[in-house]
Scaffold this motif. Sequence first.
Motif, PDB file in Angstrom:
ATOM      1  N   ASP A  24      42.066  45.656  39.186  1.00  0.00           N
ATOM      2  CA  ASP A  24      42.336  45.973  37.500  1.00  0.00           C
ATOM      3  C   ASP A  24      43.585  45.650  36.955  1.00  0.00           C
ATOM      4  OD1 ASP A  24      39.924  46.980  38.114  1.00  0.00           O
ATOM      5  OD2 ASP A  24      40.434  48.973  38.019  1.00  0.00           O
ATOM      6  N   ALA A  25      44.744  45.559  37.790  1.00  0.00           N
ATOM      7  CA  ALA A  25      46.227  45.252  37.179  1.00  0.00           C
ATOM      8  C   ALA A  25      46.102  43.776  36.902  1.00  0.00           C
ATOM      9  CB  ALA A  25      47.284  45.687  37.986  1.00  0.00           C
ATOM     10  N   ILE A  26      45.464  42.825  37.888  1.00  0.00           N
ATOM     11  CA  ILE A  26      45.306  41.546  37.516  1.00  0.00           C
ATOM     12  C   ILE A  26      44.485  41.107  36.468  1.00  0.00           C
ATOM     13  CG2 ILE A  26      44.654  39.487  38.448  1.00  0.00           C
ATOM     14  CD1 ILE A  26      45.672  40.600  41.424  1.00  0.00           C
ATOM     15  N   HIS A  27      43.438  41.502  36.450  1.00  0.00           N
ATOM     16  CA  HIS A  27      42.295  41.086  35.335  1.00  0.00           C
ATOM     17  C   HIS A  27      42.235  41.985  34.099  1.00  0.00           C
ATOM     18  CE1 HIS A  27      40.006  38.503  38.188  1.00  0.00           C
ATOM     19  NE2 HIS A  27      40.357  39.463  39.097  1.00  0.00           N
ATOM     20  N   ALA A  28      42.990  43.199  34.083  1.00  0.00           N
ATOM     21  CA  ALA A  28      43.050  43.882  32.681  1.00  0.00           C
ATOM     22  C   ALA A  28      43.910  43.189  31.451  1.00  0.00           C
ATOM     23  CB  ALA A  28      43.336  45.421  32.757  1.00  0.00           C
ATOM     24  N   ALA A  29      43.278  42.902  30.471  1.00  0.00           N
ATOM     25  CA  ALA A  29      44.118  42.348  29.408  1.00  0.00           C
ATOM     26  C   ALA A  29      45.281  43.420  28.919  1.00  0.00           C
ATOM     27  CB  ALA A  29      43.172  42.201  28.290  1.00  0.00           C
TER      28      ALA A  29
ATOM     29  N   ASP B  37      41.696  31.289  29.167  1.00  0.00           N
ATOM     30  CA  ASP B  37      41.162  32.500  29.612  1.00  0.00           C
ATOM     31  C   ASP B  37      41.542  32.862  30.922  1.00  0.00           C
ATOM     32  OD1 ASP B  37      39.618  31.281  31.496  1.00  0.00           O
ATOM     33  OD2 ASP B  37      38.043  30.539  30.019  1.00  0.00           O
ATOM     34  N   ARG B  38      41.432  34.268  31.371  1.00  0.00           N
ATOM     35  CA  ARG B  38      41.860  34.711  32.553  1.00  0.00           C
ATOM     36  C   ARG B  38      41.532  33.863  33.921  1.00  0.00           C
ATOM     37  NH1 ARG B  38      46.734  37.091  32.853  1.00  0.00           N
ATOM     38  NH2 ARG B  38      46.903  38.599  34.562  1.00  0.00           N
ATOM     39  N   THR B  39      40.201  33.421  33.810  1.00  0.00           N
ATOM     40  CA  THR B  39      40.007  32.664  35.023  1.00  0.00           C
ATOM     41  C   THR B  39      40.644  31.299  35.035  1.00  0.00           C
ATOM     42  OG1 THR B  39      37.705  33.764  34.782  1.00  0.00           O
ATOM     43  CG2 THR B  39      37.966  31.510  35.914  1.00  0.00           C
ATOM     44  N   SER B  40      40.946  30.762  33.953  1.00  0.00           N
ATOM     45  CA  SER B  40      41.538  29.523  34.082  1.00  0.00           C
ATOM     46  C   SER B  40      43.164  29.688  34.490  1.00  0.00           C
ATOM     47  CB  SER B  40      41.632  28.866  32.731  1.00  0.00           C
ATOM     48  OG  SER B  40      40.182  28.587  32.188  1.00  0.00           O
ATOM     49  N   TYR B  41      43.696  30.975  33.818  1.00  0.00           N
ATOM     50  CA  TYR B  41      45.048  31.176  34.396  1.00  0.00           C
ATOM     51  C   TYR B  41      45.183  31.469  35.502  1.00  0.00           C
ATOM     52  CZ  TYR B  41      48.985  34.573  35.038  1.00  0.00           C
ATOM     53  OH  TYR B  41      50.043  34.962  35.264  1.00  0.00           O
ATOM     54  N   LEU B  42      44.226  32.033  36.569  1.00  0.00           N
ATOM     55  CA  LEU B  42      44.212  32.365  37.884  1.00  0.00           C
ATOM     56  C   LEU B  42      44.114  31.001  38.610  1.00  0.00           C
ATOM     57  CD1 LEU B  42      42.692  35.767  37.894  1.00  0.00           C
ATOM     58  CD2 LEU B  42      44.824  35.447  38.278  1.00  0.00           C
ATOM     59  N   ARG B  43      43.151  30.225  38.080  1.00  0.00           N
ATOM     60  CA  ARG B  43      42.818  29.143  38.847  1.00  0.00           C
ATOM     61  C   ARG B  43      43.813  27.969  38.745  1.00  0.00           C
ATOM     62  NH1 ARG B  43      36.241  28.843  38.384  1.00  0.00           N
ATOM     63  NH2 ARG B  43      35.818  30.553  39.850  1.00  0.00           N
TER      64      ARG B  43
END
Length: 255
Positions: free
Chosen positions: A49-54, A80-86
Amino acid sequence: MSDEPIVTASPLGDWRRATPARLALGRAGAGMPTDEVLRFGWAHAMARDAIHAALDLPALEAALRAEGFEPLQVRSRAPDRTSYLRRPDLGRQLDPGDAERLRALGAAPADVCIVIGDGLSSLAVDRQAVPLLAALRVHLAPELSLAPVVVVASQSRVALADEVGEALGARLSIMLIGERPGLSSPDSLGIYVTHAPRRGRHDAERNCISNVRPEGLGHAAAAFKLGWLLREALRLGLTGVELKDHSDRDLLDSL
């Protein structure tokens, strides 16, 4: 019926009072006790949750203004968050429009610019960033000038502060950013200090203070180290592997 306990306690159990690390878990037969399995699931959920929460931007801005800082929101090039992580590379670059806004501020060059980035734990920023900045005030020399805004960056990586510092013409950049969560530390803040920030800087040219949280390196202790690094970086004109952290010596001398 046997009086032998179902759960075999670890002889290292007393160590658990000294650390939140997952050690001395005991065993139930060939497996872990049920309560430890449940605790692991809870810790994993907190880290995820810490990684994905805005990041709660309105609350952070209000807290910064209450401490006398003027926040300015920017974004990286990660949409977006998905792009940020990838795509970590996108998180290291400012959105072109935000880069122009920073350059258009027209402020006089400052000694230090402060950037707060969500990184891999928005929870860390929510809990640690403003208390750390409040504690830092007493360690800033009166003659040291700060950039007119505290930049709050969404979908950001550490190197984003290089471009921010370059746009603002700062001699040093400070990045406060959420660190990768651990199973016992979902809210750990990292601090990175870079002299002469500009695009293309690499990690060996920064100094890092890690694990900033009450259960790790407390706000007051982290602020003391950060203030020491800022003074030495400005005096020597460098950061990174050539700037060794001897702040503990100064702390001992002051006692």
